[in-house]
Design an enzyme around this catalytic site. Structure first.
Site, PDB file in Angstrom:
ATOM      1  N   TYR A   1     -11.945   8.032 -12.133  1.00 55.08           N
ATOM      2  CA  TYR A   1     -12.246   7.104 -11.373  1.00 55.08           C
ATOM      3  C   TYR A   1     -12.816   5.857 -12.370  1.00 55.08           C
ATOM      4  CZ  TYR A   1     -14.265   3.325  -7.699  1.00 55.08           C
ATOM      5  OH  TYR A   1     -14.160   2.697  -6.967  1.00 55.08           O
TER       6      TYR A   1
ATOM      7  N   LYS B   1     -11.457   2.390 -13.834  1.00 53.25           N
ATOM      8  CA  LYS B   1     -11.490   1.117 -13.519  1.00 53.25           C
ATOM      9  C   LYS B   1     -12.310  -0.259 -15.324  1.00 53.25           C
ATOM     10  CE  LYS B   1     -11.188   0.653  -8.770  1.00 53.25           C
ATOM     11  NZ  LYS B   1     -10.503  -0.399  -8.660  1.00 53.25           N
TER      12      LYS B   1
ATOM     13  N   ASP C   1       1.051  -1.265   0.348  1.00 53.34           N
ATOM     14  CA  ASP C   1       0.235   0.200   0.287  1.00 53.34           C
ATOM     15  C   ASP C   1       0.376   1.332   0.494  1.00 53.34           C
ATOM     16  OD1 ASP C   1      -2.274   1.596   0.410  1.00 53.34           O
ATOM     17  OD2 ASP C   1      -3.025   1.007   1.769  1.00 53.34           O
TER      18      ASP C   1
END
Ligand code: UDP
Length: 302
Positions: free
Chosen positions: A116, A120, A2
């Protein structure tokens, strides 16, 4: 792994004492290498709250595209199975209701949410191409609104926003007239669905979410009842391209995975509220999660 751009190490603190656990502080949008054998890769890296991806639009596009490419490359190198986290946002502001996996969506590529949604959508295309061109074992989960303990109280999404406002004694801000709908899935249910999808042999996109739909205005009333706040609802302007309706059709998950959500909204909200209430006052009033660190401008460590 992360880069902690929206994550928080405190959420995984108990895992560090396990000797099987390792953590890499790294941004998957950059070259990725992990030594040794890998069986499964779960690629969940991405901001997911609208205010986060509006704040860091380029990083959002990069992690969905370059980050996915890096993860797929790693999966190829390790001959690992990979599951990628897609989203109900691939349906945009849907004209088909509830949304089935066959629906292609209604997305504004250059609108505020485009960074976004399109990242995706590209992620899904790339993942499917690795499956068909390279025979890679891939899984695509289209995740609908999810909630539970350890969300950031100030991440901007509606559930932490309303609960945070109730805790601080502020009015609840409903955007638009509150007639837009969402369907909220409790995190434990979602995790079970993701795990079953990972172990299945289904390589096409699969919806995972709770089909119980509610308007945002009704949801605000539920939070008022739950928290016992004496504050009222106030109305604010609706963000651009805010989807008017969202509800997953989970027929595929039911028949292929034998999965459906078990935790009712009443149960899930109670647990989540207890979590937020147990945080310190300092957390309740914390405005910014953390200063944004621009990883794309830092020198490479590889
Ligand atoms: N919303 C709201 N008040 C808030 C935050 C969000 O009315 O303080 C609305 C938002 O406009 C949207 C819905 O709640 O219609 C869900 O928003 P969220 O940011 O949680 O995620 P989305 O489902 O839009 O990605």
């Amino acid at each position: 792994m992360d880069n902690l751009i929206t994550g928080d190490l405190r959420n995984i603190e108990p895992l560090f004492k396990l000797k099987e656990f390792e953590f890499y502080h790294h941004d998957v949008s950059r070259f990725l290498h992990v030594p040794g054998k890998l069986d499964y890769i779960l690629h969940f890296a991405s901001p997911a709250s609208p205010i986060d991806y509006l704040r860091i639009p380029i990083q959002t596009l990069k992690v969905g595209s370059l980050g996915t490419h890096n993860c797929l490359g790693l999966a190829m190198a390790k001959r690992a199975r990979i599951l990628v986290a897609s989203t109900s946002e691939v349906y945009g502001d849907p004209t088909v209701h509830p949304q089935t996996e066959e629906y292609w969506g209604n997305v504004n590529p250059v609108g505020p949410r485009g960074v976004y949604d399109e990242a995706k959508r590209f992620q899904e295309a790339m993942t499917m191409a690795y499956h068909t061109a390279h025979g890679l074992e891939t899984r695509i989960a289209r995740i609908f609104n999810t909630y539970g303990p350890r969300m950031r109280l100030n991440d901007g999404r509606v559930l932490p926003a309303f609960i945070g406002q109730a805790l601080r004694g502020e009015d609840l801000t409903v955007f638009g007239d509150g007639s837009q709908t969402r369907s909220f899935c409790y995190v434990d249910d979602l995790i079970e669905g993701i795990y079953r999808l990972l172990l299945s042999d289904y390589s096409h996109p699969m919806n995972l979410g709770n089909p119980e739909e509610i308007t945002i205005a009704q949801f605000a009333e539920e939070i008022i009842k739950l928290t016992g706040t004496t504050q009222k609802v106030v109305y604010r302007s609706l963000p651009k391209d805010d989807p008017t309706q969202r509800q997953p059709d989970i027929a595929k998950a039911k028949s292929i995975l034998g999965w459906e959500p078990k935790v009712s909204r009443a149960q899930g909200l109670k647990i989540t509220y207890q979590y937020f209430r147990s945080l310190s006052r300092e957390e309740w009033y914390r405005k910014e999660h953390k200063d944004f660190e621009d990883y794309s401008r830092r020198p490479s460590v590889e």
